[in-house]
Design a protein around this motif. Structure first.
Motif, PDB file in Angstrom:
ATOM      1  N   PRO A  53      63.731  -3.726   4.621  1.00  9.65           N
ATOM      2  CA  PRO A  53      64.264  -2.552   3.921  1.00  9.65           C
ATOM      3  C   PRO A  53      64.775  -2.934   2.528  1.00  9.65           C
ATOM      4  O   PRO A  53      65.310  -4.029   2.332  1.00  9.65           O
ATOM      5  CB  PRO A  53      65.422  -2.105   4.819  1.00  9.65           C
ATOM      6  CG  PRO A  53      65.104  -2.671   6.168  1.00  9.65           C
ATOM      7  CD  PRO A  53      64.394  -3.963   5.896  1.00  9.65           C
ATOM      8  N   TRP A  54      64.624  -2.040   1.578  1.00 12.12           N
ATOM      9  CA  TRP A  54      64.971  -2.314   0.181  1.00 12.12           C
ATOM     10  C   TRP A  54      66.395  -2.818   0.012  1.00 12.12           C
ATOM     11  O   TRP A  54      66.655  -3.689  -0.813  1.00 12.12           O
ATOM     12  CB  TRP A  54      64.749  -1.067  -0.680  1.00 12.12           C
ATOM     13  CG  TRP A  54      65.696   0.057  -0.344  1.00 12.12           C
ATOM     14  CD1 TRP A  54      65.500   1.056   0.554  1.00 12.12           C
ATOM     15  CD2 TRP A  54      67.003   0.262  -0.896  1.00 12.12           C
ATOM     16  NE1 TRP A  54      66.596   1.875   0.619  1.00 12.12           N
ATOM     17  CE2 TRP A  54      67.541   1.415  -0.268  1.00 12.12           C
ATOM     18  CE3 TRP A  54      67.778  -0.401  -1.847  1.00 12.12           C
ATOM     19  CZ2 TRP A  54      68.805   1.908  -0.558  1.00 12.12           C
ATOM     20  CZ3 TRP A  54      69.046   0.088  -2.134  1.00 12.12           C
ATOM     21  CH2 TRP A  54      69.533   1.238  -1.494  1.00 12.12           C
ATOM     22  N   ASN A  55      67.333  -2.292   0.815  1.00 12.03           N
ATOM     23  CA  ASN A  55      68.730  -2.687   0.649  1.00 12.03           C
ATOM     24  C   ASN A  55      69.017  -4.104   1.163  1.00 12.03           C
ATOM     25  O   ASN A  55      70.044  -4.683   0.832  1.00 12.03           O
ATOM     26  CB  ASN A  55      69.673  -1.682   1.305  1.00 12.03           C
ATOM     27  CG  ASN A  55      69.417  -1.508   2.787  1.00 12.03           C
ATOM     28  OD1 ASN A  55      68.311  -1.712   3.281  1.00 12.03           O
ATOM     29  ND2 ASN A  55      70.439  -1.118   3.513  1.00 12.03           N
ATOM     30  N   LEU A  56      68.100  -4.658   1.941  1.00 17.02           N
ATOM     31  CA  LEU A  56      68.273  -6.023   2.454  1.00 17.02           C
ATOM     32  C   LEU A  56      67.550  -7.076   1.616  1.00 17.02           C
ATOM     33  O   LEU A  56      67.815  -8.264   1.764  1.00 17.02           O
ATOM     34  CB  LEU A  56      67.774  -6.126   3.896  1.00 17.02           C
ATOM     35  CG  LEU A  56      68.514  -5.342   4.963  1.00 17.02           C
ATOM     36  CD1 LEU A  56      67.931  -5.651   6.332  1.00 17.02           C
ATOM     37  CD2 LEU A  56      69.992  -5.644   4.934  1.00 17.02           C
ATOM     38  N   VAL A  57      66.626  -6.645   0.759  1.00 15.34           N
ATOM     39  CA  VAL A  57      65.769  -7.589   0.026  1.00 15.34           C
ATOM     40  C   VAL A  57      66.562  -8.675  -0.699  1.00 15.34           C
ATOM     41  O   VAL A  57      66.288  -9.865  -0.519  1.00 15.34           O
ATOM     42  CB  VAL A  57      64.803  -6.844  -0.919  1.00 15.34           C
ATOM     43  CG1 VAL A  57      64.099  -7.813  -1.860  1.00 15.34           C
ATOM     44  CG2 VAL A  57      63.779  -6.054  -0.119  1.00 15.34           C
ATOM     45  N   PRO A  58      67.580  -8.342  -1.521  1.00 13.65           N
ATOM     46  CA  PRO A  58      68.279  -9.422  -2.231  1.00 13.65           C
ATOM     47  C   PRO A  58      69.007 -10.390  -1.294  1.00 13.65           C
ATOM     48  O   PRO A  58      69.035 -11.597  -1.541  1.00 13.65           O
ATOM     49  CB  PRO A  58      69.272  -8.709  -3.143  1.00 13.65           C
ATOM     50  CG  PRO A  58      69.151  -7.259  -2.894  1.00 13.65           C
ATOM     51  CD  PRO A  58      68.064  -7.024  -1.901  1.00 13.65           C
ATOM     52  N   ILE A  59      69.563  -9.869  -0.217  1.00 15.07           N
ATOM     53  CA  ILE A  59      70.289 -10.723   0.727  1.00 15.07           C
ATOM     54  C   ILE A  59      69.306 -11.632   1.469  1.00 15.07           C
ATOM     55  O   ILE A  59      69.541 -12.835   1.601  1.00 15.07           O
ATOM     56  CB  ILE A  59      71.096  -9.872   1.739  1.00 15.07           C
ATOM     57  CG1 ILE A  59      72.000  -8.882   1.015  1.00 15.07           C
ATOM     58  CG2 ILE A  59      71.905 -10.762   2.675  1.00 15.07           C
ATOM     59  CD1 ILE A  59      72.562  -7.791   1.896  1.00 15.07           C
ATOM     60  N   ILE A  60      68.206 -11.068   1.924  1.00 19.37           N
ATOM     61  CA  ILE A  60      67.198 -11.848   2.654  1.00 19.37           C
ATOM     62  C   ILE A  60      66.580 -12.903   1.742  1.00 19.37           C
ATOM     63  O   ILE A  60      66.332 -14.035   2.172  1.00 19.37           O
ATOM     64  CB  ILE A  60      66.115 -10.924   3.266  1.00 19.37           C
ATOM     65  CG1 ILE A  60      66.746  -9.967   4.293  1.00 19.37           C
ATOM     66  CG2 ILE A  60      64.981 -11.733   3.872  1.00 19.37           C
ATOM     67  CD1 ILE A  60      67.426 -10.631   5.478  1.00 19.37           C
ATOM     68  N   GLU A  61      66.346 -12.571   0.486  1.00 20.70           N
ATOM     69  CA  GLU A  61      65.819 -13.559  -0.459  1.00 20.70           C
ATOM     70  C   GLU A  61      66.801 -14.711  -0.638  1.00 20.70           C
ATOM     71  O   GLU A  61      66.389 -15.872  -0.726  1.00 20.70           O
ATOM     72  CB  GLU A  61      65.469 -12.903  -1.798  1.00 20.70           C
ATOM     73  CG  GLU A  61      64.280 -11.971  -1.726  1.00 20.70           C
ATOM     74  CD  GLU A  61      63.009 -12.640  -1.212  1.00 20.70           C
ATOM     75  OE1 GLU A  61      62.704 -13.771  -1.628  1.00 20.70           O
ATOM     76  OE2 GLU A  61      62.317 -12.028  -0.379  1.00 20.70           O
ATOM     77  N   ASP A  62      68.097 -14.405  -0.692  1.00 19.86           N
ATOM     78  CA  ASP A  62      69.116 -15.458  -0.761  1.00 19.86           C
ATOM     79  C   ASP A  62      69.038 -16.356   0.477  1.00 19.86           C
ATOM     80  O   ASP A  62      69.101 -17.583   0.378  1.00 19.86           O
ATOM     81  CB  ASP A  62      70.525 -14.860  -0.844  1.00 19.86           C
ATOM     82  CG  ASP A  62      70.859 -14.266  -2.189  1.00 19.86           C
ATOM     83  OD1 ASP A  62      70.091 -14.483  -3.160  1.00 19.86           O
ATOM     84  OD2 ASP A  62      71.897 -13.571  -2.277  1.00 19.86           O
ATOM     85  N   VAL A  63      68.929 -15.744   1.653  1.00 19.63           N
ATOM     86  CA  VAL A  63      68.861 -16.496   2.910  1.00 19.63           C
ATOM     87  C   VAL A  63      67.634 -17.410   2.913  1.00 19.63           C
ATOM     88  O   VAL A  63      67.731 -18.594   3.272  1.00 19.63           O
ATOM     89  CB  VAL A  63      68.842 -15.538   4.126  1.00 19.63           C
ATOM     90  CG1 VAL A  63      68.472 -16.275   5.407  1.00 19.63           C
ATOM     91  CG2 VAL A  63      70.189 -14.840   4.266  1.00 19.63           C
TER      92      VAL A  63
END
Length: 156
Positions: free
Chosen positions: A135-145
């Motif tokens: 989901p778009w709202n998770l993209v930056p967090i998941i990319e960090d992970v």
């Protein structure tokens, strides 16, 4: 006063942490005299392999109260460290993804290279493993992970 609501939020986080600790101790055979709600589901912690540390992460959204937390343990179940975060305006998936990110960052700062990760968010786990659309709202967090994962020798 800008921080007038901070104290109650911190108090709720502490109560949630204490409640989780009591449930952990009861489920893992530690003696407690306090009764725990029988409708709750208790999940027993399982240790990691000796060469790994184990990161458990979770999050909670209750009304306008949002919290993320993680705990890092060694193979004996001894707590290495952990943290609880108060977050505003986040979805449950965002909260759990942020708990994972902060837990990985904590373990990285401590110098651990082999880590077992455990969380109950299928969406977050599948997003990290590229097993579906993120989901778009998770993209930056998941990319960090994903970026942080490159700093480990092994992640399970």
């Amino acid at each position: 006063m800008v921080f007038r609501n901070v104290l109650p939020i911190l108090a709720i986080s502490k109560l949630l942490a204490i409640s989780m600790g009591v449930r952990y101790l009861k489920a893992n055979g530690k003696g407690l005299s306090r009764n725990i709600d029988d409708t709750s589901t208790i999940v027993k912690w399982h240790p990691s392999d000796r060469s790994f540390v184990k990161l458990n992460f979770d999050g909670s959204v209750a009304g306008d109260k949002v919290a993320a937390a993680f705990v890092l343990r060694n193979h004996n179940g001894q707590i290495i460290g952990g943290e609880a975060l108060n977050l505003d305006g986040a979805t449950i998936s965002e909260v759990k993804a942020k708990a994972l990110r902060e837990g990985l960052l904590f373990a990285q700062r401590k110098g651990y290279k082999k880590i077992m990760v455990k969380g109950d968010s299928k969406l977050v786990i599948q997003s990290v493993l590229d097993q579906g659309a993120t989901p778009w709202n998770l993209v930056p967090i998941i990319e960090d992970v994903k970026w942080m994962a490159t700093n480990y020798d092994c992640i399970h």
